[in-house]
Design a protein around this motif. Structure first.
Motif, PDB file in Angstrom:
ATOM      1  N   LYS A   1       7.192 -10.374 -29.111  1.00  0.00           N
ATOM      2  CA  LYS A   1       6.785 -10.228 -30.515  1.00  0.00           C
ATOM      3  C   LYS A   1       5.365  -9.685 -30.577  1.00  0.00           C
ATOM      4  CE  LYS A   1       9.539 -14.177 -31.965  1.00  0.00           C
ATOM      5  NZ  LYS A   1       9.483 -15.614 -32.295  1.00  0.00           N
TER       6      LYS A   1
ATOM      7  N   ASN B   1       5.783  -9.722 -36.741  1.00  0.00           N
ATOM      8  CA  ASN B   1       5.396 -10.642 -35.664  1.00  0.00           C
ATOM      9  C   ASN B   1       6.315 -11.853 -35.515  1.00  0.00           C
ATOM     10  OD1 ASN B   1       3.703 -11.414 -38.142  1.00  0.00           O
ATOM     11  ND2 ASN B   1       3.650 -13.220 -36.843  1.00  0.00           N
ATOM     12  N   SER B   2       7.319 -11.986 -36.421  1.00  0.00           N
ATOM     13  CA  SER B   2       8.306 -13.037 -36.165  1.00  0.00           C
ATOM     14  C   SER B   2       9.548 -12.428 -35.513  1.00  0.00           C
ATOM     15  CB  SER B   2       8.663 -13.773 -37.460  1.00  0.00           C
ATOM     16  OG  SER B   2       9.098 -12.856 -38.428  1.00  0.00           O
TER      17      SER B   2
ATOM     18  N   HIS C   1      11.431 -10.038 -36.821  1.00  0.00           N
ATOM     19  CA  HIS C   1      12.412  -9.561 -37.793  1.00  0.00           C
ATOM     20  C   HIS C   1      12.361  -8.046 -37.947  1.00  0.00           C
ATOM     21  CE1 HIS C   1      12.261 -13.818 -39.521  1.00  0.00           C
ATOM     22  NE2 HIS C   1      13.430 -13.665 -38.912  1.00  0.00           N
TER      23      HIS C   1
END
Ligand SMILES: [Zn+2]
Length: 172
Positions: free
Chosen positions: A132, A162-163, A165
């Protein structure tokens, strides 16, 4: 060899854009002991920008490949190799992007033939894992495909937050 090169070139571009090529400066960040000098010219720090764009040998390769105009274009003078490649992929024709990918692969391959202290396969495999991006960063992954015989190159981009997704993508 020739039929394998496009796949390898594509894989290299992908690893380069993910910031996971085991260059010496990156190995030092990971506390692997080695010198910081470029193994080709023994000058300057060996990072992606030096290896692929700034080293005298790299510049000669760009000109031998007929790609000097791309190398020197004012809009591709970013200080980080990933940003440069992203700009090239966004602005150049798929044919040129394919040639650049092949050139980068050739530079990387030649560099590794020169290195006696090669990184072991397991270390490299560990580096090829998607991570990530840091907080407030967006990560863009690039994949390039060469359709043999058709003279066509295609590419795909995917952006993740940053997650991890998926945010946006593009194919061309
Ligand atoms: Zn050099």
């Amino acid at each position: 060899m020739q039929t394998q090169a496009p796949h390898k070139a594509r894989h290299l571009l992908w690893r380069l854009c993910r910031g996971c090529l085991p260059t010496r400066s990156r190995l030092l960040e990971r506390r692997v002991e080695c010198t910081l000098n470029c193994p080709v010219c023994d000058e300057e720090i060996e990072d992606e920008l030096h290896i692929f764009f700034r080293c005298a040998v790299a510049r000669d390769s760009w000109s031998a490949a007929g790609l000097s105009s791309v190398l020197h274009k004012a809009t591709y003078q970013q200080t980080n190799a990933m940003d440069r490649i992203f700009a090239i992929c966004s602005n150049e024709s798929s044919d040129t992007v394919g040639r650049v990918a092949m050139l980068l692969w050739c530079i990387w391959h030649n560099l590794h033939k020169l290195q006696s202290n090669n990184v072991s396969e397991t270390t490299e495999a560990n580096l090829v894992r998607w991570e990530k991006p840091a907080l407030d960063w967006v990560k863009c992954n690039v994949d390039v495909a060469f359709v043999s015989g058709s003279g066509r190159t295609s590419m795909g981009l995917s952006f993740r937050d940053n997650s991890g997704h998926f945010m946006a993508g593009m194919t061309q």
